[in-house]
Design a protein around this motif. Structure first.
Motif, PDB file in Angstrom:
ATOM      1  N   PHE A 186     -27.647 -42.423  -1.791  1.00 24.78           N
ATOM      2  CA  PHE A 186     -26.608 -43.210  -1.023  1.00 24.78           C
ATOM      3  C   PHE A 186     -25.267 -42.094  -1.024  1.00 24.78           C
ATOM      4  CE2 PHE A 186     -29.302 -46.314  -3.231  1.00 24.78           C
ATOM      5  CZ  PHE A 186     -29.103 -47.425  -2.346  1.00 24.78           C
ATOM      6  N   LYS A 187     -24.800 -42.104   0.178  1.00 29.75           N
ATOM      7  CA  LYS A 187     -23.762 -41.474   0.537  1.00 29.75           C
ATOM      8  C   LYS A 187     -22.223 -42.038  -0.048  1.00 29.75           C
ATOM      9  CE  LYS A 187     -25.909 -38.993   4.494  1.00 29.75           C
ATOM     10  NZ  LYS A 187     -25.855 -38.678   5.858  1.00 29.75           N
ATOM     11  N   SER A 188     -21.451 -41.579  -1.157  1.00 29.99           N
ATOM     12  CA  SER A 188     -20.590 -42.068  -1.751  1.00 29.99           C
ATOM     13  C   SER A 188     -19.227 -42.212  -0.608  1.00 29.99           C
ATOM     14  CB  SER A 188     -20.049 -41.015  -2.919  1.00 29.99           C
ATOM     15  OG  SER A 188     -19.792 -39.923  -2.461  1.00 29.99           O
ATOM     16  N   HIS A 189     -19.246 -41.382   0.178  1.00 29.64           N
ATOM     17  CA  HIS A 189     -17.924 -41.513   1.066  1.00 29.64           C
ATOM     18  C   HIS A 189     -18.119 -42.898   2.077  1.00 29.64           C
ATOM     19  CE1 HIS A 189     -20.910 -39.206   3.703  1.00 29.64           C
ATOM     20  NE2 HIS A 189     -20.333 -39.670   4.603  1.00 29.64           N
ATOM     21  N   LEU A 190     -19.204 -43.579   2.262  1.00 33.51           N
ATOM     22  CA  LEU A 190     -19.591 -44.528   3.007  1.00 33.51           C
ATOM     23  C   LEU A 190     -19.159 -45.945   1.953  1.00 33.51           C
ATOM     24  CD1 LEU A 190     -22.598 -44.046   5.127  1.00 33.51           C
ATOM     25  CD2 LEU A 190     -20.484 -43.965   5.805  1.00 33.51           C
ATOM     26  N   ARG A 191     -18.230 -46.643   2.685  1.00 33.36           N
ATOM     27  CA  ARG A 191     -17.865 -48.017   1.732  1.00 33.36           C
ATOM     28  C   ARG A 191     -18.543 -49.060   2.502  1.00 33.36           C
ATOM     29  NH1 ARG A 191     -14.555 -47.822  -2.817  1.00 33.36           N
ATOM     30  NH2 ARG A 191     -14.253 -45.622  -3.401  1.00 33.36           N
ATOM     31  N   ILE A 240     -15.205 -50.222  14.682  1.00 32.68           N
ATOM     32  CA  ILE A 240     -15.095 -49.050  13.740  1.00 32.68           C
ATOM     33  C   ILE A 240     -16.203 -48.862  12.473  1.00 32.68           C
ATOM     34  CG2 ILE A 240     -13.536 -47.879  12.261  1.00 32.68           C
ATOM     35  CD1 ILE A 240     -11.207 -49.228  13.712  1.00 32.68           C
ATOM     36  N   SER A 241     -16.433 -49.961  11.823  1.00 32.31           N
ATOM     37  CA  SER A 241     -17.271 -49.653  10.717  1.00 32.31           C
ATOM     38  C   SER A 241     -18.969 -49.196  11.102  1.00 32.31           C
ATOM     39  CB  SER A 241     -17.547 -50.884   9.901  1.00 32.31           C
ATOM     40  OG  SER A 241     -18.066 -52.060  10.520  1.00 32.31           O
ATOM     41  N   LEU A 245     -20.855 -45.670  10.802  1.00 32.03           N
ATOM     42  CA  LEU A 245     -22.519 -45.836  10.449  1.00 32.03           C
ATOM     43  C   LEU A 245     -23.329 -44.996  11.469  1.00 32.03           C
ATOM     44  CD1 LEU A 245     -25.178 -46.840   9.066  1.00 32.03           C
ATOM     45  CD2 LEU A 245     -24.829 -48.826  10.614  1.00 32.03           C
ATOM     46  N   TRP A 246     -23.204 -45.156  12.681  1.00 28.21           N
ATOM     47  CA  TRP A 246     -24.176 -44.406  13.539  1.00 28.21           C
ATOM     48  C   TRP A 246     -23.522 -42.939  13.733  1.00 28.21           C
ATOM     49  CZ3 TRP A 246     -28.635 -45.715  15.266  1.00 28.21           C
ATOM     50  CH2 TRP A 246     -28.842 -46.739  15.163  1.00 28.21           C
ATOM     51  N   ASN A 247     -22.534 -42.740  13.607  1.00 28.00           N
ATOM     52  CA  ASN A 247     -22.061 -41.340  13.365  1.00 28.00           C
ATOM     53  C   ASN A 247     -22.545 -40.703  12.400  1.00 28.00           C
ATOM     54  OD1 ASN A 247     -20.272 -38.851  14.279  1.00 28.00           O
ATOM     55  ND2 ASN A 247     -19.810 -39.409  11.971  1.00 28.00           N
ATOM     56  N   GLU A 248     -22.634 -41.274  11.216  1.00 30.63           N
ATOM     57  CA  GLU A 248     -23.539 -40.818   9.916  1.00 30.63           C
ATOM     58  C   GLU A 248     -24.868 -40.612  10.130  1.00 30.63           C
ATOM     59  OE1 GLU A 248     -22.697 -39.004   6.296  1.00 30.63           O
ATOM     60  OE2 GLU A 248     -21.297 -40.229   7.555  1.00 30.63           O
ATOM     61  N   ILE A 249     -25.443 -41.517  10.773  1.00 36.58           N
ATOM     62  CA  ILE A 249     -26.874 -41.384  10.950  1.00 36.58           C
ATOM     63  C   ILE A 249     -27.230 -40.281  12.065  1.00 36.58           C
ATOM     64  CG2 ILE A 249     -28.883 -42.616  12.031  1.00 36.58           C
ATOM     65  CD1 ILE A 249     -27.735 -45.207  11.115  1.00 36.58           C
ATOM     66  N   TYR A 250     -26.256 -40.159  13.082  1.00 41.05           N
ATOM     67  CA  TYR A 250     -26.606 -39.045  14.019  1.00 41.05           C
ATOM     68  C   TYR A 250     -26.294 -37.641  13.543  1.00 41.05           C
ATOM     69  CZ  TYR A 250     -25.550 -36.197  18.211  1.00 41.05           C
ATOM     70  OH  TYR A 250     -25.475 -35.121  19.339  1.00 41.05           O
TER      71      TYR A 250
END
Length: 314
Positions: A186-191, A240-241, A245-250
């Motif tokens: 799990f990516k800790s910077h994602l809340r 924004i959220s 999310l999709w930026n992270e997946i990209y």
């Protein structure tokens, strides 16, 4: 089966006992790992009482005893787990008596690296139901048909509306392939949406099989203080959220050389669509028209309709 159930705990003093008891009902559950994340309520005291009462309940906090979020808490739980299998449960949700019925049979096959099922919904109050029934209704969160593991990643990616989704509460994983194949958990910077991002990557790397997908094996507890309610009431902007999310997946898809270009292109378009949702209203509608022309297929997906359209009409 020796299952380690990981429960991150934050602001859940009213619910965590029910969550723990629902996990302890199974002989397959070897341990329930509570990660208390500096709750502002009395959750720590409740967790301490649970750990004292039940031998299988283990309580941990982060080394600095500060708040680190659900991602870091789940990662810490995985680190502390000793079971051959990992399962997750949110502190305000709970398992049903059939939670591991399908898993006990499916995991007899060593090729099965994970099993997912259907999630039901329970409203803890009439106020919660009044406010959030339009989001969750009484429907199952599930993948609607049984698919081979190789189709799971692309099915969720391209056909969310008709393919469906599964929840982390209904997921059981073999610990060994999880640790071997997932360099980042799990990516800790994602809340927010950290579980969704994790599940996308997980379905790409591991062979996940459907368990009970037409009958709930766990329940989502909906109340006035769920994190999803903060998004819905605009404490956190949903556009924004989702864009994050999709930026992270990209970013992941670009870095992972084995992801087909077609999938990367689709992910980029989904990211762009939520970036558009953050724009001023007039610009928003002009860009939406352009997006309809360039990628009509993905705009029909359930994720797009539920979240993107909601942010447009607000």
């Amino acid at each position: 089966m020796k299952v380690s159930v990981i429960i991150p705990v934050y602001n859940a003093e009213k619910f965590v006992s029910h969550a723990v008891e629902s996990a302890l009902q199974f002989e397959e559950v070897d341990e329930v790992i509570l990660i208390e994340d500096q709750s502002p309520d009395n959750a720590l005291q409740v967790c301490q009482q649970l750990a004292e009462k039940h031998e299988r309940v283990k309580l941990y906090q982060h080394p600095d005893k500060r708040n680190h979020g659900a991602s870091s808490s789940r990662n810490l739980g995985i680190e502390k787990a000793t079971g051959d299998f990992i399962a997750f449960l949110d502190a305000d949700d709970y398992y049903l008596p059939n939670r591991f019925d399908a898993e006990k049979e499916l995991f007899k096959n060593p090729k099965v690296e994970g099993v997912y099922g259907a999630l039901g919904v329970h409203y803890y109050s009439e106020k919660a139901k009044e406010q959030y029934y339009r989001i969750f209704r009484d429907k199952l969160t599930t993948v609607y048909k049984k698919h081979p593991p190789k189709d799971l990643f692309f099915g969720q990616l391209h056909m969310l509306g008709t393919f469906g989704l599964f929840s982390i509460d209904t997921l059981t994983l073999r610990r060994e392939p999880l640790m071997k194949k997932m360099e980042v958990l799990f990516k800790s910077h994602l809340r927010l949406h950290e579980d969704t991002e994790f599940l996308f990557r997980l379905s790409y790397y591991l062979d996940l099989y459907p368990g009970s997908i037409d009958k709930a094996v766990a329940i989502r507890g909906v109340h006035e203080h769920n994190r999803i309610t903060k998004v819905d009431t605009r404490v956190i902007d949903p556009a924004i959220s989702r864009a994050l999310l999709w930026n992270e997946i990209y970013q992941w898809a670009q870095a992972e050389d084995t992801v087909p270009e077609k999938a990367v292109t689709h992910i980029r378009r989904m990211h762009r669509s939520f970036e558009i949702a953050k724009a001023p209203r007039l610009k928003k509608w002009g860009m939406v028209a352009k997006y309809l022309v360039t990628d009509y297929r993905s705009i029909r997906s359930g994720l797009y309709n539920i979240n993107f359209k909601r942010s447009l009409i607000s």
